[in-house]
Design an enzyme around this catalytic site. Structure first.
Site, short mmCIF file in Angstrom:
data_model
loop_
_atom_site.label_atom_id
_atom_site.label_comp_id
_atom_site.label_asym_id
_atom_site.label_seq_id
_atom_site.Cartn_x
_atom_site.Cartn_y
_atom_site.Cartn_z
N GLY A 42 10.09 -26.72 -0.77
CA GLY A 42 8.95 -26.72 -1.68
C GLY A 42 8.86 -27.90 -2.62
N GLY A 43 9.53 -29.00 -2.34
CA GLY A 43 9.43 -30.15 -3.23
C GLY A 43 8.09 -30.86 -3.12
N ASN A 51 9.72 -31.96 6.81
CA ASN A 51 11.04 -31.33 6.86
C ASN A 51 11.61 -31.27 8.26
OD1 ASN A 51 11.74 -28.73 4.38
ND2 ASN A 51 11.26 -30.88 4.10
N ASN A 110 14.27 -23.57 5.03
CA ASN A 110 14.96 -24.50 4.15
C ASN A 110 14.48 -24.30 2.72
OD1 ASN A 110 14.41 -27.90 3.28
ND2 ASN A 110 16.35 -26.85 3.12
N ARG A 189 5.33 -39.13 0.87
CA ARG A 189 5.44 -37.89 0.11
C ARG A 189 4.57 -37.94 -1.16
NH1 ARG A 189 9.70 -33.84 1.73
NH2 ARG A 189 9.56 -33.24 -0.46
N HIS A 267 20.82 -31.54 0.45
CA HIS A 267 19.93 -30.39 0.62
C HIS A 267 19.16 -30.44 1.93
CE1 HIS A 267 17.97 -26.89 -1.01
NE2 HIS A 267 16.77 -27.44 -1.02
N TRP A 268 19.13 -31.60 2.59
CA TRP A 268 18.37 -31.77 3.83
C TRP A 268 19.32 -31.86 5.02
CZ3 TRP A 268 14.38 -36.10 2.20
CH2 TRP A 268 13.35 -35.50 1.43
#
Length: 295
Positions: A42-43, A51, A110, A189, A267-268
């Site tokens: 959700g960034g 993603n 994720n 992004r 985190h990815w």
């Protein structure tokens, strides 16, 4: 297998919304033939393609694979969030599955998508085979790290003043390997994060976790003991958004949970540990036998 974004992009009704998704692959014997649905984080500027687009060729070789833009993200409609976001999104994802005539799925989520996947599995257990959660929101309970974590604080900083520099600072928290934080990625992004409706959708999503009337519904760790699905928790050892200590309560409470930790990874995991992530995820799903009583 090489897949262009445009060649696999689709949209369909999900109740009163239209959701954007990407689909590739056909069912095989792997995982009992169930489709695999992947839900993104959700960034700022997050989407199914950003993603998981690079992971799609691998998973599509074994599964009918759908990457879904959750409500408020990517090419999907961006309505105000009603209730807590995890339930809001999970209900719409199920309506999308109904529209597509898909009964049961494996779920991979994720971060924010992990929370949605968890809520979907709790609310609609008959629709889910196995569950893979990557540093999931809602289920992660930080035992030792401060809240908000560094990654969440940088996300909030961007929301207060959306600049490319603040977005770069946020993305830098996602990975250990800073070479992955390219000018191209930041620009892409940022364009998505500042597209019409995106900022309002992000604020509405965020408020669903801060509003006392809806926040408690997002504390999924309190319901972890109710989950009866085989669940693979995956975590980057250096995750600065949902740190590794957040996995411990979920690992203890979910009866059929296992944990895989990727070293030198943030985190990815699907990007930074792409090959290992694809291998362990496929192997975990391959152990599912459809129509069994495994749950």
């Amino acid at each position: 297998m090489s897949l262009s974004k445009e060649s696999v992009q689709h949209s369909a009704k999900a109740g009163d919304l239209t959701l954007n998704y990407y689909e590739a692959g056909s069912p095989t014997d792997v995982g009992g033939g169930l489709p695999l649905v992947m839900l993104h984080g959700g960034g700022p500027g997050a989407s199914a393609w950003s993603n998981f687009g690079s992971a799609l060729p691998h998973f599509a070789s074994s599964f009918r694979t759908l990457l879904v833009d959750q409500p408020g993200f990517g090419g999907s409609d961006k309505p105000p969030v009603v209730g807590n976001y995890y339930r809001h999104s999970a209900d719409y994802v199920v309506q999308l599955l109904d529209e597509l005539g898909i009964d049961r799925i494996h779920l991979l989520g994720n971060s924010l998508g992990g929370g949605t996947a968890m809520r979907l599995a709790l609310s609609y257990p008959d629709r889910v085979g196995r569950l893979i959660l990557m540093g999931p929101g809602g289920l992660s309970l930080n035992l030792f790290h401060a809240d908000p974590t560094e990654g969440v604080q940088r996300l909030m900083d961007f929301g207060a003043d959306p600049t490319p520099e603040r977005l770069r600072a946020f993305i830098s928290c996602m990975v250990v390997n800073q070479k992955l934080v390219t000018d191209e990625l930041v620009a892409e992004r940022f364009a998505d994060a500042t597209a019409p409706g995106a900022q309002d959708a992000m604020r509405s999503m965020g408020m669903s976790f801060w509003n006392p009337e809806t926040a408690e519904d997002g504390m999924l760790w309190r319901e972890a003991h109710r989950l009866r699905k085989h669940t693979l928790l995956t975590w980057g050892r250096e995750d600065r958004v949902n740190p590794l200590d957040g996995a411990m309560v979920a690992l203890k409470l979910i009866p059929k949970a296992s944990l895989h930790v990727f070293p030198n990874c943030g985190h990815w995991a699907q990007i930074e540990a792409a090959e290992e992530f694809a291998e362990i995820s496929t192997a975990f799903l391959a152990r599912h036998v459809e129509r069994s009583k495994e749950g």
